[in-house]
Enzyme design. Structure first.
Site, short mmCIF file in Angstrom:
data_model
loop_
_atom_site.label_atom_id
_atom_site.label_comp_id
_atom_site.label_asym_id
_atom_site.label_seq_id
_atom_site.Cartn_x
_atom_site.Cartn_y
_atom_site.Cartn_z
N HIS A 267 0.86 -1.08 -0.11
CA HIS A 267 0.06 -0.07 0.05
C HIS A 267 0.85 1.37 0.08
CE1 HIS A 267 1.11 -1.67 3.81
NE2 HIS A 267 1.32 -0.42 4.01
N CYS A 268 2.08 1.03 -0.01
CA CYS A 268 3.01 2.34 0.04
C CYS A 268 3.78 2.51 -1.23
CB CYS A 268 4.26 2.13 1.31
SG CYS A 268 3.29 1.71 2.81
N ILE A 269 4.84 1.51 -1.41
CA ILE A 269 5.79 2.02 -2.49
C ILE A 269 5.39 2.09 -4.07
CG2 ILE A 269 8.10 1.13 -3.25
CD1 ILE A 269 7.91 1.87 -0.35
N LEU A 271 2.39 3.32 -4.54
CA LEU A 271 1.30 4.25 -4.71
C LEU A 271 1.94 5.57 -4.18
CD1 LEU A 271 -0.35 1.91 -4.34
CD2 LEU A 271 -2.14 3.17 -3.23
N ASP A 272 2.95 5.78 -3.04
CA ASP A 272 3.06 7.14 -2.59
C ASP A 272 4.05 7.73 -3.60
OD1 ASP A 272 3.90 5.83 0.92
OD2 ASP A 272 2.15 6.10 -0.32
#
Ligand code: SAJ
Length: 446
Positions: A267-269, A271-272
């Site tokens: 959910h991080c790399i 998308l961010d």
């Protein structure tokens, strides 16, 4: 408000009780604050009220301990926010289909705050987002409603740094960056978070705090993409990338190890960095690094499918008609999270190319494929692995017995060099191809 924070008299509300919000709420309760947990999911709230945690990092025992204090209130009704002196927003910030920031969860949280917050309230946003969000989407609506900054409300941004499953770093001992929309907000943020978290890293604006989070994760995305590209280059040059990385890692300074793989998930790399790229474009700045990293990382699942075709081809087989088993479906080792998992892309592409694909993942045992059908993990039965024309190691959870996989499978595509060297048919292929028949034959001749 400063006194209430320092004396722990303040009531703290956490909006969003997911992998960020629930551990944060527990931390505040355990540090002696009366804490309100608000989530729009009544099912989640009911479960938590019965002492059942759906977040791996918070055990039922820990949750029950918080409930037993009587200082942990839970509700799916926004009205509970009326009692809060401080409100911390920990809601999702996904991407839309068009790969643009989806701010709907933050906007809904602000609607709940505007409708219920008391006259003097401190608001902190933790959700990963583009620089400027706190001022635009937290302060903006408050000012429009006639609240006065520095008098009726204060606002901070403090990026979440929760790494689910990390046994070393957790909510209390991970340094916390805190930026305020003004000096007094920053001061209040430092005091409040300082009551709970060991190390506070104050910065001079919410924009710096917002940008720092995106810098952290964009750094990872770009470096992962870089090592993936290096793996593809080394393969062309018939050089073993894994041995190369180990050699480079012997340098005690000026090098940071990243490893190639089947792609990136979570959910991080994935998308961010797109939040940063999107905001940059609004300033007529086009970050080729960010977009190229995104493109390269998302190319990797397809590369793994090509490797699968090559591995089968070594044995006069094709993907079409072969039985293929994917070992590990979650986006990273020892996680049950399937979001953006590369394994899902590999699964779909192999199916499209005519393979009979199964998967084995005790951590993430079911998923719904793009056709909407529920897919179930096969049992962890290593003897049965021999029945597959190809076994692809995608996410090597520690729950797997890798030696058993290595000896029971006919043919293995090892996308993360899990089985290490020996008996690799294509020494330089970064997706190592292991032919256990050759392995068995050589062992028997020893
Ligand atoms: N990956 C690679 N090669 C690498 C590292 C990761 O292919 O060298 C892949 C993983 O398999 C995974 C994806 O990239 O599919 C993301 O992996 P990750 O290790 O970055 O794990 P995440 O997504 O859980 O990232 C989180 C982030 N934490 C927060 O945003 C609070 C990140 O900042 C952390 O650095 C990371 O955890 C961590 O170090 O565990």
């Amino acid at each position: 408000m400063k006194t209430k924070f320092m004396n722990k008299e303040a009531k703290i509300a956490i909006i969003g009780l997911g992998y960020v919000g629930l551990p944060l709420a527990v931390a505040f309760v355990e540090k002696g604050f009366h804490t309100i947990g608000y989530d729009t999911s009544a099912r989640k709230i009911d479960s938590l009220m019965y002492g059942v945690s759906d977040i791996a990092d918070i055990s039922n025992q820990t949750l029950q301990g918080c409930l037993d204090t009587g200082a942990f209130e839970l509700s799916s009704r926004a009205a509970i926010l009326r009692e809060a002196d401080a409100i911390i927003i920990c809601v999702p910030t996904p991407l839309t289909e068009a790969m643009e920031p989806d701010m709907s969860f933050i906007k809904h949280a602000m609607e709940d705050i505007i409708a219920n917050a008391k006259q003097e309230v401190f608001i902190s946003l933790e959700s990963t987002t583009y620089p400027g969000t706190t001022r635009e989407l937290i302060c903006g609506p408050m000012l429009e409603k006639g609240y006065t900054l520095g008098q009726d409300f204060f606002a901070c941004y403090s990026p979440e740094r929760v790494d689910p499953g990390n046994k070393q770093f957790h909510t209390l001992n991970t340094p916390k960056v805190v930026g305020g929309v003004d000096v007094r907000s920053k001061e209040l943020g430092e005091i409040l978070y300082g009551q709970v978290i060991d190390t506070i890293v104050p910065v001079n604006s919410t924009e710096v705090a917002e940008m720092s989070k995106l810098l952290e994760n964009t750094f990872r995305s770009i470096n992962i993409a870089f090592i993936n590209e290096m793996a593809l280059l080394a393969e062309k040059m018939e050089i073993d990338i894994w041995e190369t990385i180990e050699a480079a890692s012997s340098k005690p300074f000026g090098f940071m190890k990243f490893t190639p793989g089947p792609g990136i998930g979570g959910h991080c790399i994935p998308l961010d960095p797109m939040y940063l790229s999107w905001k940059a474009k609004s300033k007529n700045f086009y970050s080729r690094f960010i977009d190229l990293a995104h493109e390269t990382n998302h190319l990797m699942p397809e590369k793994m499918v090509d490797h699968a075709a090559e591995a089968l081809n070594l044995h006069q087989k094709s993907i079409n008609g072969s039985k293929i088993l994917l070992v590990g479906m979650a986006y990273k080792e020892n996680s049950n999270d399937l979001r953006e998992s590369p394994g899902l892309h590999i699964y779909e592409q192999l199916c499209t190319r005519g393979a009979d694909v199964s998967f084995c993942d005790p951590e993430a045992p079911t998923f719904r494929d793009t056709a909407g059908n529920m897919q179930e993990s096969v049992a962890v039965d290593y003897e049965a692995f021999a029945a597959y024309d190809l076994v692809v190691i995608v996410t090597p959870h520690k729950a797997f017995d890798l030696a058993q996989i290595g000896t029971k499978s006919q043919l293995i595509l090892d996308t993360k060099n899990t089985l290490k060297d020996s008996f690799t048919e294509k020494k330089w292929a970064y997706g190592k191809v292991h032919n256990t028949q050759a392995m068995t034959k050589e062992l028997s001749q020893r």
